[in-house]
Design an enzyme around this catalytic site. Sequence first.
Site, PDB file in Angstrom:
ATOM      1  N   ASN A  54       0.683  -1.372  -0.130  1.00  0.00           N
ATOM      2  CA  ASN A  54       0.010   0.083   0.252  1.00  0.00           C
ATOM      3  C   ASN A  54       0.654   1.243  -0.310  1.00  0.00           C
ATOM      4  OD1 ASN A  54      -1.754  -1.841   1.820  1.00  0.00           O
ATOM      5  ND2 ASN A  54      -2.919  -0.975   0.709  1.00  0.00           N
ATOM      6  N   LYS A 142       0.129 -11.817  -3.395  1.00  0.00           N
ATOM      7  CA  LYS A 142       1.054 -10.423  -3.847  1.00  0.00           C
ATOM      8  C   LYS A 142       2.560 -11.033  -3.583  1.00  0.00           C
ATOM      9  CE  LYS A 142       2.462  -6.542  -4.003  1.00  0.00           C
ATOM     10  NZ  LYS A 142       2.102  -4.712  -4.055  1.00  0.00           N
ATOM     11  N   HIS A 162      -0.221  -2.305 -11.273  1.00  0.00           N
ATOM     12  CA  HIS A 162      -0.190  -2.628 -12.735  1.00  0.00           C
ATOM     13  C   HIS A 162      -0.307  -2.945 -13.068  1.00  0.00           C
ATOM     14  CE1 HIS A 162       1.644   2.323 -12.077  1.00  0.00           C
ATOM     15  NE2 HIS A 162       2.335   1.220 -11.258  1.00  0.00           N
ATOM     16  N   ASP A 177     -10.591  -8.679  -6.523  1.00  0.00           N
ATOM     17  CA  ASP A 177      -9.640  -8.680  -5.650  1.00  0.00           C
ATOM     18  C   ASP A 177      -8.392  -9.437  -6.217  1.00  0.00           C
ATOM     19  OD1 ASP A 177     -10.731 -10.113  -2.955  1.00  0.00           O
ATOM     20  OD2 ASP A 177      -8.606 -10.873  -4.267  1.00  0.00           O
TER      21      ASP A 177
END
Length: 235
Positions: A54, A142, A162, A177
């Site tokens: 974030n 991720k 991205h 999601d």
Amino acid sequence: MSEPQREQRPSDDETRRQALLLIHERLLGEYGEPTPKSQMAPLDEVVFTILSQNTTDTNRDRAWAGMWREFDSWRSVAAAPVSRISKAIEAGGLHRTKAQRIKDLLGRVREERGDYEMDYLRDMDMQSARMELGRFKGLGAKSINCVLLFSLGQPAFPVDTHVHRILRRVGLVETRDLSRANREIQADVPDEIAYPLHMNIIRHGREVCSAQRPECWRCCIEDLCGFEEKRLESR
Ligand code: SF4
């Protein structure tokens, strides 16, 4: 009489795989082979990905630098109160949460492995390493893919904002999601293109297919993209 041949229809997975290969070739033609990143030690990469969450790359780098200005080893980070770690990494945002995660992670690694390192991950296959990393709080799909790809040299394919945006616009991923997108696309990305495709899609997202103002008129994959709000004229 021979049986009539059934029409060979590619499965959705195969179609997606072929589309990813085509996008890879186009991006390669546009941007070339991305430079290999220098590999960090697994524990360093894990903490680095926590700091990446974030925030922008710039602020992540500032947080990483701030941590190493304040501390000189993982041992000293682990021994510090959360408030001091938090202060050192505050440039990266969400610093209290991240500081707690880093401290918990270091404590657990030390407790289970006897030292502040995660090099044992290098001896695991991708699936085992994925499961092992999944045991640690704060490491989502991720982040795990980043550690697998960048530190362990495994053909994982991290889907960041991205990559997610472009895959959705092109029509290869439906879900909003991010974690789910990370899980769903893995099997369709050929191993050999995981790294260059990831790097070049990010570059494409930064230079051409931005969130607010995609420059579709100069996009090398425009004919492959199903985005309904294409901007085909430069203004
Ligand atoms: S055509 Fe536009 S929306 Fe589609 S990938 Fe290219 S820049 Fe992005």
